[in-house]
Design a protein around this motif. Structure first.
Motif, PDB file in Angstrom:
ATOM      1  N   PHE C 208       1.337   6.291  -4.104  1.00 36.47           N
ATOM      2  CA  PHE C 208       0.126   5.455  -4.045  1.00 36.47           C
ATOM      3  C   PHE C 208       0.446   3.965  -4.151  1.00 36.47           C
ATOM      4  CE2 PHE C 208      -2.189   9.261  -6.161  1.00 36.47           C
ATOM      5  CZ  PHE C 208      -2.358   9.853  -4.921  1.00 36.47           C
ATOM      6  N   THR C 209       1.661   3.645  -4.587  1.00 30.68           N
ATOM      7  CA  THR C 209       1.978   2.229  -4.809  1.00 30.68           C
ATOM      8  C   THR C 209       2.427   1.518  -3.537  1.00 30.68           C
ATOM      9  OG1 THR C 209       4.308   2.652  -5.331  1.00 30.68           O
ATOM     10  CG2 THR C 209       2.737   2.771  -7.169  1.00 30.68           C
ATOM     11  N   PHE C 210       2.679   2.273  -2.468  1.00 34.94           N
ATOM     12  CA  PHE C 210       3.174   1.637  -1.245  1.00 34.94           C
ATOM     13  C   PHE C 210       2.022   1.229  -0.337  1.00 34.94           C
ATOM     14  CE2 PHE C 210       6.468   4.481  -2.772  1.00 34.94           C
ATOM     15  CZ  PHE C 210       7.553   3.621  -2.825  1.00 34.94           C
ATOM     16  N   ASP C 211       2.254   0.135   0.382  1.00 32.33           N
ATOM     17  CA  ASP C 211       1.226  -0.339   1.296  1.00 32.33           C
ATOM     18  C   ASP C 211       1.476   0.269   2.685  1.00 32.33           C
ATOM     19  OD1 ASP C 211      -0.967  -1.670   2.212  1.00 32.33           O
ATOM     20  OD2 ASP C 211       0.149  -3.497   2.676  1.00 32.33           O
ATOM     21  N   GLY C 212       1.345   1.558   2.755  1.00 36.12           N
ATOM     22  CA  GLY C 212       1.595   2.242   4.025  1.00 36.12           C
ATOM     23  C   GLY C 212       1.634   3.739   3.802  1.00 36.12           C
TER      24      GLY C 212
END
Lengths: 99, 363, 313
Positions: C208-212
């Motif tokens: 959930f922490t990644f922007d993608g």
């Protein structure tokens, strides 16, 4: 049970979350897990791996060593035996369902 | 404001004025101009929407499920093989009662491959629970597209806005384009009855067993009956505001006193008007306007022009009409972009054949 | 795995929260590996999540109208379109300015992921749409009664790769899907196993922490397809990892980490417990072992090579 058309939600949307409780899958069981509270170390591995979420966390009243205990919810337990297999202290035994 | 523009661009303009938030797209001839125009509007900052460039029409149609359930007005367009590929998703969208609006530049289905206009693709999708609205000219494309959003969101049913491939999709005609203020005065803010919401978790698209499935399909049948009223109401409301109405919204009847009747859909209606016969333009194919057609055809010689065929049975528009107008004859014309000329329509009026495949190529 | 702790505290047991979002009363088989996995996935996803579920066992057993086992907003469209539905949700929430408040989680089986939905997944990952795609992988089309999928291992029995007089089981290797997804160079790719809940939990949280997009491939045994006693679901998920039949690793922004070192147990320990492999000869097993050793060695070596190249840059 036949559904009444007027009572059905539009587009078959299920508006009541977590509502499969009426389906008591415990009736499927042929073997029953029996938990020996004296042997149980409350590690929670059985709770963790139960496909049917049948380990209920309750307050411990008898054993001063622990604050909680697990109790098995036989309404839903299908008797798969994973809990007995995974229990690190062999506190769960599978017994032939009698009824 | 009057403008001369291609019908595809006019549809894109109408969509822009309705301000959808999500537009999935995938190219296919002859629909592609709609997509290209919308992409221009978004990239020029004229429309604040998220474009999703998908790898197929199946995925394109599927994104609508997500975007609509998440609460955003959404639009896409397709044709022919694209609509056929997306076919699986069509009854899912109507079954979920989602107000999708799509443009269809109607085109023939392969094989043999044919990129030109007819109604094979939309007839193939007639039983999917979608409302199907046909347009006969560029102005109708503009007005019907805007009405479609109002109808879909009120009826909670998806709508196809259909224009004939090439003969309308690529046609340049003058059309009156409304202003943003005018359109927002007509079209209510987007809302759906049930939405994906973490504060009120609901399950969409469950399994309907034998005890409920049939009732849900009956719901859809009822919804289409209700939709017929909504289509008429929206047509009237739109007409009051902008002085343009399309018959009663379901059918348009031109020259009603004439003894012979041509029943058709799309651009054929414009040519048919020139014959002097009464022309019934079936604007709405689903739900189907049985009673209006029956009433307008009593005691008359009727010929139904179809641009599609249901193999082994007959021509689809004719089959519907025949249910209430037993004397109606059938003329199959314009498959795969074959011209439908004035003299061909005059010929079918004279003919006594019960079913005629009009072979006019090179004549 | 025994806990040394003398008390059980919520949030302490292998890190999993108490709150349930996949509830009792679902109709999955006794001992269902995917059902265990659903509990773990939803616990990790948490209450701010929207679930998109492809057609498959978990969808079918949990949503008989008018009931649902799910405690989260949940949508099912069709078999092959969970990824584009997630893209639609992502786009709508982004347009509404509320994307940051939600996690979007796709849950799909291996049939939906390796096969029928593959093109759609690839496109969603190309677009970079932010959602976590979790494949619960039981190596077959279990919902339709155990047919072979792209995830079925070579030699395995399924109903469409039966043990005949001439041909015995699946004739070709499984599709290297995780590596194919890794070639998309999305921010986060991982594999996991139902036997290692904390590893799975942490991976979902991390995704959930990644922007993608993120992709997590979870091996989870199926009692009926793999043909074993229902008590062995977790044991087999563990043996798959311990024998190297299933490598548990992650690729985070290109950097590879082998999260669980296989114990080097012979693959026979894993195969012999499953009816789907009972026709194997000693020669077959030796071939599987040889192929596995080579394949795992290559995968780790290739990935570590990439790690080193990244460090140099």
């Amino acid at each position: 049970m036949k559904a009444e058309k007027t009572k059905l939600t539009e587009g078959a949307v299920v508006v009541t979350p977590a509502s499969t409780g009426a389906n008591k899958t415990g009736s499927w069981r042929t073997y029953k897990p029996c938990l020996d509270q004296k042997k149980c170390i409350r590690c929670g591995i059985c709770w963790n791996f139960c496909p049917d979420n049948c380990f209920m966390l309750k307050k411990e009243t008898e054993n001063k060593k622990y604050k909680h205990r697990f109790e098995i919810n036989y309404d839903y337990c299908k008797g798969c035996g994973i809990c007995a297999k995974e229990c690190p202290v062999k506190a769960i035994m599978m017994q032939r369902e009698e009824k | 404001m009057k403008r001369i523009a291609e019908a595809s661009a006019v549809m894109a303009e109408a969509v822009k004025l309705c301000e959808p938030q999500v537009i999935p797209l995938y190219p296919i001839t002859p629909q592609t101009h709609i997509m290209e125009e919308l992409a221009n509007h978004v990239n020029n900052g004229e429309l604040k929407a998220k474009i999703i460039r998908t790898e197929s029409e199946h995925s394109m149609m599927s994104t609508l499920i997500g975007s609509l359930l998440a609460g955003s007005r959404s639009f896409t367009a397709t044709s022919s093989q694209g609509l056929a590929l997306a076919h699986e998703v069509l009854p899912i969208i109507s079954g979920l009662r989602l107000p999708a609006v799509i443009g269809v530049a109607a085109r023939a289905l392969a094989a043999p491959l044919n990129i030109w206009g007819d109604h094979s693709d939309v007839m193939d999708a007639r039983d999917t629970g979608w409302i199907q609205l046909h347009c006969r000219n560029t102005q109708a494309v503009f007005d019907t597209t805007i009405q479609a959003f109002a109808i879909a969101e009120k009826a909670r049913l998806p709508v196809m806005v259909i224009m004939d491939g090439y003969t309308l999709s690529h046609m340049f005609e003058p059309a009156d384009i409304l202003s943003k203020t005018e359109v927002s005065g007509y079209l209510p803010k987007f809302k759906i009855r049930y939405q994906l919401d973490t504060n009120k978790p609901m399950t969409f698209g469950p399994v309907g067993f034998t005890d409920t499935y049939m009732e849900f399909k009956h719901q859809l049948k009822d919804a289409h009956e209700e939709a017929a009223k909504i289509i008429s109401e929206e047509n009237k409301r739109y007409g009051k505001m902008f002085r343009r109405e399309y018959g009663d919204g379901m059918v348009e009847i031109f020259n009603p006193s004439a003894k012979q009747v041509i029943i058709c859909q799309g651009t054929t209606a414009e040519t048919a008007k020139l014959t002097g016969a009464c022309v019934i333009h079936v604007r709405c194919f689903r739900p189907f306007p049985f009673s209006q057609i029956e009433k307008a055809c009593r005691g008359k010689d009727v010929v139904v022009v179809d641009r599609a065929y249901s193999y082994g049975a007959g021509a689809p528009l004719h089959m519907e009409v025949k249910a209430v107008v037993p004397q109606a004859r059938s003329a199959v014309m314009g498959l795969g972009g074959r011209d439908i000329r004035l003299e061909d329509l005059q010929m079918i009026l004279k003919s006594k054949e019960k079913e005629l495949w009009v072979d006019n190529y090179g004549k | 795995m025994a806990s040394k702790s003398d008390d059980w505290k919520p949030g302490n047991i292998r890190g999993l929260p108490l709150e349930e979002f996949f509830h009792s009363g679902h109709g999955a088989c006794a001992g269902c590996g995917p059902a265990i996995t659903m509990r773990m996935i939803t616990k990790a996803a948490g209450k701010d999540s929207i679930i998109v579920n492809a057609t498959g066992c978990m969808e079918v057993v949990s949503t008989k109208y008018p009931t649902t086992s799910w405690g989260l907003p949940w949508v099912h469209g069709a078999f092959e379109n969970a990824a584009p539905i997630a893209s639609g949700i992502h786009a709508a929430l982004a347009a509404q300015g509320t994307r940051a408040k939600h996690n979007i989680v796709v849950i799909a089986g291996d049939g939906a992921t390796y096969d029928i939905g593959f093109g759609a997944i690839s496109a969603a990952f190309e677009r970079g749409d932010k959602f976590t795609y979790i494949c619960y992988n039981n190596e077959a089309y279990a919902n339709t009664g155990s047919q072979q999928s792209g995830a079925t291992p070579k030699h395995a029995w399924t109903t469409t790769t039966p043990i005949g007089k001439i041909i015995h089981g699946k004739e070709v290797e499984k599709k290297p899907l995780t590596e194919i997804i890794a070639a998309h160079k999305i921010p986060y790719i991982a594999t996991a196993s139902t036997a290692y809940p904390l590893d799975l939990f942490n991976k979902i949280k991390k995704s959930f922490t990644f922007d993608g997009p993120s992709f997590i491939n979870v091996l989870t045994p199926c009692v009926l397809t793999w043909k074993y006693d229902s008590s062995l679901s977790v044991e087999l998920a563990r043996l798959a990892v311990d024998t190297g039949m299933w490598l548990v690793y992650e690729i985070e922004n290109g950097k590879f980490t082998l999260n669980i070192q296989p114990k080097g147990l012979p693959v026979k320990n894993y195969l012999a417990k499953q009816g789907r492999f009972k026709h194997l000869t000693d020669a077959d097993i030796a071939e599987i072992q040889m192929h596995l050793d080579k394949q795992n060695k290559e995968l780790v070596a290739e990935r570590e090579c990439v790690n080193k190249a990244e460090e140099k840059i």
